[in-house]
Motif scaffolding. Sequence first.
Motif, short mmCIF file in Angstrom:
data_model
loop_
_atom_site.label_atom_id
_atom_site.label_comp_id
_atom_site.label_asym_id
_atom_site.label_seq_id
_atom_site.Cartn_x
_atom_site.Cartn_y
_atom_site.Cartn_z
N LYS A 40 1.03 -1.17 0.17
CA LYS A 40 0.03 0.34 -0.01
C LYS A 40 1.33 1.20 -0.40
N ALA A 43 1.60 3.07 3.41
CA ALA A 43 0.51 3.31 4.09
C ALA A 43 0.77 2.82 5.28
N PRO A 44 -0.09 3.56 6.22
CA PRO A 44 0.47 2.68 8.36
C PRO A 44 -0.56 0.78 8.03
N SER A 45 -1.29 1.34 6.89
CA SER A 45 -2.53 -0.16 7.05
C SER A 45 -2.11 -1.16 5.54
N HIS A 46 -2.64 -1.83 6.53
CA HIS A 46 -2.82 -3.06 4.77
C HIS A 46 -3.81 -2.95 3.90
N GLY A 48 -6.87 -3.35 1.47
CA GLY A 48 -7.84 -3.63 1.77
C GLY A 48 -8.40 -5.60 1.25
N HIS A 51 -7.36 -8.07 3.15
CA HIS A 51 -7.85 -8.78 4.39
C HIS A 51 -8.90 -9.64 3.84
N THR A 101 6.78 2.59 6.63
CA THR A 101 5.51 2.20 7.39
C THR A 101 5.81 1.36 8.55
N ASP A 102 5.72 1.85 10.18
CA ASP A 102 6.29 0.91 10.79
C ASP A 102 5.61 -0.38 10.64
N ARG A 103 5.28 -0.79 9.86
CA ARG A 103 4.09 -2.60 10.39
C ARG A 103 4.67 -3.06 8.75
#
Length: 113
Positions: A40, A43-46, A48, A51, A101-103
């Motif tokens: 992504k 970005a900080p989130s995975h 869509g 998921h 990103t941190d993830r």
Amino acid sequence: MFEGMPLLLLHNVGAKSGQEHVTPLVYLSEDGRTFIFASKAGAPSHPGWFHNLKAEPNVSIEIGADTREVVAAEVTGEERDRIYAIQSEQQPQFAEYAQKTDRKIPVVELKSV
């Protein structure tokens, strides 16, 4: 943005919506195996689609004129790190995404059925 990169189309079903999605993704082919990366763009989130694959791993992909059914399986540990390093070497923006990103960016193998 994707010029010169290997691309596939991922057909998946929304985990919440139940609607079909088609997502263009950069992939890595290594020793006959196919991998995609839930970057992504750092970005900080995975994304869509990641998921969606966790909820329903049986999907199809298109590479060129070839369409095939696959099962998505997350790659973890040293194998994940090895595959991500190869991708980062071949496509340097993936190293940049990891730095943004941190993830830990998931790596997913798409195994033919």
